[in-house]
Design an enzyme around this catalytic site. Sequence first.
Site, PDB file in Angstrom:
ATOM      1  N   ARG A  77       0.862  -1.189   0.000  1.00 61.77           N
ATOM      2  CA  ARG A  77       0.000   0.000   0.000  1.00 61.77           C
ATOM      3  C   ARG A  77       0.898   1.239   0.000  1.00 61.77           C
ATOM      4  O   ARG A  77       1.771   1.368   0.861  1.00 61.77           O
ATOM      5  CB  ARG A  77      -0.888  -0.023   1.248  1.00 61.77           C
ATOM      6  CG  ARG A  77      -1.678   1.231   1.438  1.00 61.77           C
ATOM      7  CD  ARG A  77      -2.594   1.216   2.665  1.00 61.77           C
ATOM      8  NE  ARG A  77      -3.218   2.511   2.762  1.00 61.77           N
ATOM      9  CZ  ARG A  77      -3.168   3.315   3.825  1.00 61.77           C
ATOM     10  NH1 ARG A  77      -2.582   2.923   4.937  1.00 61.77           N
ATOM     11  NH2 ARG A  77      -3.735   4.498   3.788  1.00 61.77           N
ATOM     12  N   HIS A 121      -2.869  10.992   1.040  1.00 62.42           N
ATOM     13  CA  HIS A 121      -2.250  10.756   2.351  1.00 62.42           C
ATOM     14  C   HIS A 121      -1.578  12.067   2.766  1.00 62.42           C
ATOM     15  O   HIS A 121      -0.372  12.141   2.948  1.00 62.42           O
ATOM     16  CB  HIS A 121      -1.263   9.585   2.269  1.00 62.42           C
ATOM     17  CG  HIS A 121      -0.929   8.950   3.587  1.00 62.42           C
ATOM     18  ND1 HIS A 121      -1.073   7.595   3.841  1.00 62.42           N
ATOM     19  CD2 HIS A 121      -0.434   9.470   4.731  1.00 62.42           C
ATOM     20  CE1 HIS A 121      -0.672   7.324   5.072  1.00 62.42           C
ATOM     21  NE2 HIS A 121      -0.278   8.447   5.642  1.00 62.42           N
ATOM     22  N   GLU A 166      -7.119   8.357   6.771  1.00 65.25           N
ATOM     23  CA  GLU A 166      -7.327   8.950   8.096  1.00 65.25           C
ATOM     24  C   GLU A 166      -7.884  10.376   8.057  1.00 65.25           C
ATOM     25  O   GLU A 166      -7.189  11.346   8.427  1.00 65.25           O
ATOM     26  CB  GLU A 166      -6.013   8.921   8.889  1.00 65.25           C
ATOM     27  CG  GLU A 166      -5.454   7.514   9.055  1.00 65.25           C
ATOM     28  CD  GLU A 166      -4.178   7.461   9.884  1.00 65.25           C
ATOM     29  OE1 GLU A 166      -3.563   8.518  10.123  1.00 65.25           O
ATOM     30  OE2 GLU A 166      -3.786   6.356  10.301  1.00 65.25           O
ATOM     31  N   ASN A 298      -7.007   1.594  10.296  1.00 64.54           N
ATOM     32  CA  ASN A 298      -5.678   1.795  10.874  1.00 64.54           C
ATOM     33  C   ASN A 298      -5.820   1.768  12.388  1.00 64.54           C
ATOM     34  O   ASN A 298      -6.588   2.561  12.957  1.00 64.54           O
ATOM     35  CB  ASN A 298      -5.090   3.144  10.460  1.00 64.54           C
ATOM     36  CG  ASN A 298      -4.765   3.188   8.976  1.00 64.54           C
ATOM     37  OD1 ASN A 298      -4.919   2.188   8.262  1.00 64.54           O
ATOM     38  ND2 ASN A 298      -4.319   4.335   8.513  1.00 64.54           N
ATOM     39  N   TYR A 300      -3.651   1.489  16.154  1.00 65.01           N
ATOM     40  CA  TYR A 300      -2.380   1.510  16.884  1.00 65.01           C
ATOM     41  C   TYR A 300      -2.539   1.324  18.393  1.00 65.01           C
ATOM     42  O   TYR A 300      -1.730   0.681  19.027  1.00 65.01           O
ATOM     43  CB  TYR A 300      -1.639   2.833  16.635  1.00 65.01           C
ATOM     44  CG  TYR A 300      -1.104   2.929  15.226  1.00 65.01           C
ATOM     45  CD1 TYR A 300       0.157   2.462  14.911  1.00 65.01           C
ATOM     46  CD2 TYR A 300      -1.889   3.452  14.195  1.00 65.01           C
ATOM     47  CE1 TYR A 300       0.653   2.517  13.609  1.00 65.01           C
ATOM     48  CE2 TYR A 300      -1.409   3.513  12.889  1.00 65.01           C
ATOM     49  CZ  TYR A 300      -0.132   3.036  12.608  1.00 65.01           C
ATOM     50  OH  TYR A 300       0.341   3.078  11.321  1.00 65.01           O
ATOM     51  N   GLU A 358      -3.206  -0.322   8.249  1.00 66.90           N
ATOM     52  CA  GLU A 358      -2.011   0.047   9.010  1.00 66.90           C
ATOM     53  C   GLU A 358      -2.098  -0.532  10.409  1.00 66.90           C
ATOM     54  O   GLU A 358      -3.139  -0.443  11.069  1.00 66.90           O
ATOM     55  CB  GLU A 358      -1.882   1.575   9.183  1.00 66.90           C
ATOM     56  CG  GLU A 358      -1.377   2.309   7.990  1.00 66.90           C
ATOM     57  CD  GLU A 358      -1.260   3.815   8.244  1.00 66.90           C
ATOM     58  OE1 GLU A 358      -0.965   4.221   9.396  1.00 66.90           O
ATOM     59  OE2 GLU A 358      -1.475   4.564   7.290  1.00 66.90           O
TER      60      GLU A 358
HETATM   61  O1  IFM Z   1       3.056   7.466   9.980  1.00 63.43           O
HETATM   62  C1  IFM Z   1       1.688   7.492  10.211  1.00 63.43           C
HETATM   63  C2  IFM Z   1       0.916   7.317   8.926  1.00 63.43           C
HETATM   64  O2  IFM Z   1       1.259   8.283   7.989  1.00 63.43           O
HETATM   65  C3  IFM Z   1      -0.564   7.434   9.191  1.00 63.43           C
HETATM   66  N1  IFM Z   1      -0.972   6.556  10.259  1.00 63.43           N
HETATM   67  C4  IFM Z   1      -0.206   6.552  11.473  1.00 63.43           C
HETATM   68  C5  IFM Z   1       1.269   6.388  11.169  1.00 63.43           C
HETATM   69  C6  IFM Z   1       2.079   6.408  12.473  1.00 63.43           C
HETATM   70  O3  IFM Z   1       1.890   7.592  13.163  1.00 63.43           O
END
Ligand code: IFM
Length: 455
Positions: A77, A121, A166, A298, A300, A358
């Site tokens: 991606r 992006h 995002e 995405n 985290y 992500e």
């Molecule tokens: O690096 C970023 C990415 O560009 C978008 N999502 C989160 C990642 C980590 O912060």
Amino acid sequence: MTTLTFPDGFLWGTATSAYQIEGAWNEDGKGESIWDRFSHTPGKIRDGSTGDVACDHYHRWQEDIRLMRELGLKAYRFSISWPRVLPEGRGRVNQAGLDFYKRLVDGLLEAGIVPFITLYHWDLPQALQDEGGWPNRRTAEAFVEYADVVSRSLGDRVRHWITHNEPWCIAILGHQIGEHAPGHQNPREALLTAHHVLLSHGWAVPVLRRNSPEAEVGITLNYTHYMPASSGEPDIKQARWLDGWFNRWFFDPIFGRHYPADMTAAYQAGGLLPQGLDFVQPGDMEAMAAPLDFIGLNYYTREVCRVWGAADNKPQVVFAAPADQRTDMGWEVYPDGLYWLLSRVYFEYQAPKIYVTENGCSYSDGPDETGRIRDQRRIDYLAAHFAAAHRAIGNGVPLAGYFVWSLMDNFEWAHGFRQRFGLVWVDYATQQRLPKDSAWWYRDVIAANALTLPD
Ligand code: IFM
């Protein structure tokens, strides 16, 4: 040992974005982007760096494809730089820019790697920012023109399109908090931006379908799992508010539920929307709810929130995790949040198909005296999240692929190069790429299409 096998054809990949890796910020006719302008502004990037060179991927893309091949990636991606293709944002096409992406796509296909393209992006052409940027509805129209140009050129060979990455970050980090380009701190602009980004997505969907009839089309949303620190009402209310601000404001309209009424009422009560949703025009909500083939997610971390401060009752978010469970970003390692996200997006929103577009972690582990990078913490992080995804699949969640962020260390926005999310180490002085232990471990997961965990 326990072995968790993934469905046949599961797409294991990695993700990157144009500004974070390409460099060549002013080469071959590329126009200026808001990230060029922002990173060149003193004080905006913590280590004073810019993405001018980054990982020099623009010149090293063949080497990078070889690396992907070595790792056995099934999919990759990446994003397209809008001002590389349309230097003024609309109108004149820079053929050299389009040709770069054609070569990249063809190189990936030759290597047997499925390209997933993200159109936006975050690197808006500065020329469009000068006309008001995302708070200006005309930017949504320009995005459709850009989507048309790119998909007419690549639509015959690309089978997976992601309109935006995002929208929360575009709107809130860029226009409310100001940590990202264009660095504004104006909550009304943030709401306008959210609306126009989601609208441009909805308008672009039929264009992508027309130009790339065999492709899947989707959008990538980011998600933070908000939990109250206690069963007390203030904490529960606060967690719900944060979930509305971060998650539901974006998920709800994409899935045809309009903006969440509780948040609209809260914004109105707080003076942010004195005239209500006056920027919503007839047909907008229908457009942004265009049926999708998939949703990209995405994930985290989570945040645990507690309401403090009897005096002004100003809520604060606290991290409840012990320090050894945080990444270098300060983000808690919380794999269950991914399980909840996948379950929620399928069972509550009924997404037809999901990709984790992500997931990953920043740890600074670098080469030892032998040149080996022992990033066991990244392996542990990924293994726990893969297991959470596997659990969700077992419950029926239609998860079709997983992209680790990121293929290689790169420019981490306002943090500059200090945060390293890569499976592959980048020595920025020499541009040498050095796979970390996690890269080889990931290669083995991909090859087996399975995760092996010690009992
Ligand atoms: O690096 C970023 C990415 O560009 C978008 N999502 C989160 C990642 C980590 O912060």
